[in-house]
Every structure is written in structure tokens, then in C-alpha cells.
Design a protein around this motif. Structure first.
Motif, PDB file in Angstrom:
ATOM      1  N   TRP A 107      -1.529   6.276  -2.264  1.00 47.98           N
ATOM      2  CA  TRP A 107      -0.758   5.319  -1.479  1.00 47.98           C
ATOM      3  C   TRP A 107      -0.928   5.610  -0.002  1.00 47.98           C
ATOM      4  CZ3 TRP A 107       1.610   9.472  -3.922  1.00 47.98           C
ATOM      5  CH2 TRP A 107       2.354  10.335  -3.105  1.00 47.98           C
ATOM      6  N   ARG A 108      -0.447   4.708   0.808  1.00 49.73           N
ATOM      7  CA  ARG A 108      -0.502   4.839   2.266  1.00 49.73           C
ATOM      8  C   ARG A 108       0.909   5.092   2.809  1.00 49.73           C
ATOM      9  NH1 ARG A 108      -4.510   4.909   5.897  1.00 49.73           N
ATOM     10  NH2 ARG A 108      -3.452   3.354   7.176  1.00 49.73           N
ATOM     11  N   PHE A 152      -7.124  -0.623   2.255  1.00 45.67           N
ATOM     12  CA  PHE A 152      -6.668   0.169   1.112  1.00 45.67           C
ATOM     13  C   PHE A 152      -6.246  -0.732  -0.046  1.00 45.67           C
ATOM     14  CE2 PHE A 152      -3.190   2.175  -1.245  1.00 45.67           C
ATOM     15  CZ  PHE A 152      -3.794   3.350  -1.677  1.00 45.67           C
ATOM     16  N   ASP A 179      -6.014  -0.630   8.239  1.00 49.58           N
ATOM     17  CA  ASP A 179      -6.382   0.341   7.207  1.00 49.58           C
ATOM     18  C   ASP A 179      -5.571   0.101   5.921  1.00 49.58           C
ATOM     19  OD1 ASP A 179      -8.215   1.503   8.901  1.00 49.58           O
ATOM     20  OD2 ASP A 179      -6.915   3.176   9.474  1.00 49.58           O
ATOM     21  N   ASP A 180      -4.317  -0.307   6.071  1.00 44.15           N
ATOM     22  CA  ASP A 180      -3.506  -0.662   4.902  1.00 44.15           C
ATOM     23  C   ASP A 180      -4.153  -1.821   4.147  1.00 44.15           C
ATOM     24  OD1 ASP A 180      -1.634   1.242   5.586  1.00 44.15           O
ATOM     25  OD2 ASP A 180      -0.159  -0.174   6.374  1.00 44.15           O
ATOM     26  N   GLY A 205       0.817  -1.212   0.000  1.00 43.15           N
ATOM     27  CA  GLY A 205       0.000   0.000   0.000  1.00 43.15           C
ATOM     28  C   GLY A 205       0.847   1.257   0.000  1.00 43.15           C
ATOM     29  N   GLU A 222      -3.716   1.129  11.924  1.00 49.29           N
ATOM     30  CA  GLU A 222      -2.977   1.525  10.717  1.00 49.29           C
ATOM     31  C   GLU A 222      -2.722   0.317   9.816  1.00 49.29           C
ATOM     32  OE1 GLU A 222       1.225   3.731   9.497  1.00 49.29           O
ATOM     33  OE2 GLU A 222       0.459   3.932  11.548  1.00 49.29           O
ATOM     34  N   ASP A 237       3.536   4.608   5.771  1.00 46.29           N
ATOM     35  CA  ASP A 237       3.835   3.757   6.927  1.00 46.29           C
ATOM     36  C   ASP A 237       4.553   4.617   7.965  1.00 46.29           C
ATOM     37  OD1 ASP A 237       4.875   1.972   8.784  1.00 46.29           O
ATOM     38  OD2 ASP A 237       5.389   0.453   7.304  1.00 46.29           O
TER      39      ASP A 237
END
Length: 284
Positions: free
Chosen positions: A185-186, A72, A68-69, A34, A65, A188
Motif C-alpha cells: 500500500w501507499r 500504484f 505516484d499513487d 492506494g 506523491e 498518504d
């Protein structure tokens, strides 16, 4: 920076074929976290109209988190019309049980799963989103560990059925591509921490080196490419030496001192051989 989407796809296809030794008709598994690197990789595979499915690891280390990734990546797979395979890991428990770091545990878990899925799905290769800057960082990590020339060649384009098709791109180029093509994108949060050695090298050492010596990272990457050829020659020399000098009797392996005296540089060739048995420069 001049940007041509068609040129990037062309270079991607070329690198995949020549450096990763892949056929465009193969079925690929893409390791998608992600993050920006893996989302650009996904976009390139999709634009190149290659046959792929997505793998996503949820290490359950960052609470909501991490979840959520996963959501996504699930959404991204739906948008691309790609099959998605997800594995949730008890990473901390695994690290405690095996007495290793969280980073090493995550690495073991994901690659073991990658190999397992590649066999199960009959995939030609599993692609990870390592790029030029990752290779430079790995160079410095291995330099600090005294790994010898094998470690200094950094990340290879292909190791077994694991491929790194983004090694022709830098982090800056990947970021430019993502912004230009409106790729989501996510982030990190752990990437911002200087707790880990790689992040210290990424955030502190390399930026300062590039400030003092413009183009430093590019020069290091060119050196890595040159070292790969040197590594190949050294491996040939070591293999020839092994054929003459190593003798196995049961579980015992002996090296002929007389044969060692005949080769030059003996210490380098001997180091390359002994590395395979767990020795390093600090071994006494």
C-alpha cells in the motif's frame, strides 16, 4: 490476535449482504486510493470472487506523491485483472471557486464522480474503505458540532448506493490482515499531519482515551450501534409528528404550536425536524 483468512472473508461476505444490503452477484465499483484500507478492501473483494471495477481519484494536491499513487493503483488493477477508471481533479481551483475547504472540495468532487460512474456503468454500489475507527472518529467530530443523535450514529454501512463494507474491521485488524497477507500500500503523508480535526482526534484524543480507559474505542463503537436503533425510533416519532403538525402553503412551512405541546420530548423531536431545514443548536 487469532487470524483466519477464511473467517475474515466469511465475515466480509456476511456484512456485505446483511449490513450493506448487497447481492453477491452485483457489479461493484471500488474507491481505491492506494492506502492500506482500500488495498485490503480490494483484496477482500478479489478473494471473495466478486464482480468489480476500480475507481481512483487524483486530487493533484501532493505533487509527485499524488501521481505516484495513481501509478500504484494502475499497477494493482493490472495485477488483479480489473478495469480501472481514473479522474483527475483541479481540487484547489474548485475549493476557491466555491469558497469551501480543500477537504470539502475533495469530498464533493469524489462523491459526485462516484454517483456519475455508478449510473454510467450500471453498478449496484460504490464501496469505500471506511472502518470501525473512522466511525468512532466521526462520532467525536459530530459530537463537537452538536449534530444530535443522527450525527452520533456515525458512518452508516450503506447510504444510497455508497457502501462501507469494512465497518466490521478496526484499523488494527486491517493492518494485521495487510501484513499477514503481504499486501502492498501507499502512505498518504497528509495522514500524519495534525492540521485537520479528524487527525487531531485520531492521533491525540482517541489514543489517550484508550490509554486511560482500556477498550474505550470498542465501547464507543458499541454505543454507536445502540444509537442507530434509537435513531430509528426517533425518526418514526418525527415522521408521525410531521404528518400531524407541518403545514405547507406555497414556499412557507408552518409548525403547529398546539401539536408541539402534545409530544414528549418536544425539544428533541423538534430539533430533528428543524435540522432538515438547516437549523442547529447554535441558530438564534
Amino acid at each position: 490476535m487469532e487470524f483466519e483468512i477464511n473467517n475474515i472473508i466469511k465475515d466480509f461476505r456476511c456484512f456485505l449482504n446483511k449490513e450493506c444490503n448487497c447481492d453477491s452477484n452485483e457489479f461493484f465499483l471500488l474507491a481505491i486510493s492506494g492506502g492500506i484500507d482500500s488495498m485490503v478492501m480490494l483484496d477482500l473483494f478479489h478473494r471473495a470472487q466478486l464482480n468489480y471495477a476500480i475507481l481512483h481519484c487524483n486530487f493533484q494536491l501532493r505533487g509527485d506523491e499524488s501521481d505516484d499513487d495513481e501509478v500504484f493503483v494502475r499497477h494493482a488493477a493490472q495485477q488483479k485483472g480489473a478495469k480501472l477508471y481514473i479522474r483527475r481533479f483541479e481540487t484547489k481551483n474548485y475549493a476557491d471557486e466555491h469558497g469551501i475547504s480543500i477537504q470539502m472540495a475533495a469530498r464533493d468532487l469524489r462523491y459526485n464522480w462516484f454517483y456519475e460512474e455508478a449510473r454510467r456503468l450500471n453498478a449496484g454500489a460504490v464501496a469505500t474503505a471506511h472502518h470501525k475507527d473512522d466511525a468512532v472518529e466521526t462520532f467525536f467530530i459530530n459530537l463537537s458540532r452538536g449534530t444530535g443523535i443522527r450525527g452520533l450514529t456515525g458512518i452508516k454501512a450503506r447510504t444510497g448506493n455508497i457502501i462501507r463494507p469494512l465497518l466490521f474491521l478496526s484499523r488494527k485488524e486491517i493492518s494485521f490482515y495487510a501484513h499477514k497477507e503481504n499486501i502492498e500500500w501507499r502512505e498518504d503523508s497528509s495522514n500524519a499531519s495534525d492540521k485537520y480535526l479528524r487527525n487531531k482526534i485520531r492521533h491525540l484524543i482517541i489514543p489517550e482515551a484508550n490509554r486511560v480507559i482500556p477498550g474505550f474505542s470498542d465501547a464507543v463503537f458499541r454505543t454507536i450501534i445502540q444509537l442507530k436503533s434509537t435513531e430509528y425510533l426517533l425518526e418514526k416519532a418525527a415522521a408521525d409528528f410531521i404528518g400531524r403538525a407541518l403545514r405547507k402553503t406555497g414556499n412557507t412551512t408552518k409548525i403547529s404550536i398546539d401539536e408541539i405541546k402534545k409530544v414528549s420530548p418536544a425539544d428533541i423531536i423538534l430539533f430533528e425536524i428543524l435540522q432538515k431545514y438547516g437549523f442547529n443548536y447554535d441558530t438564534t
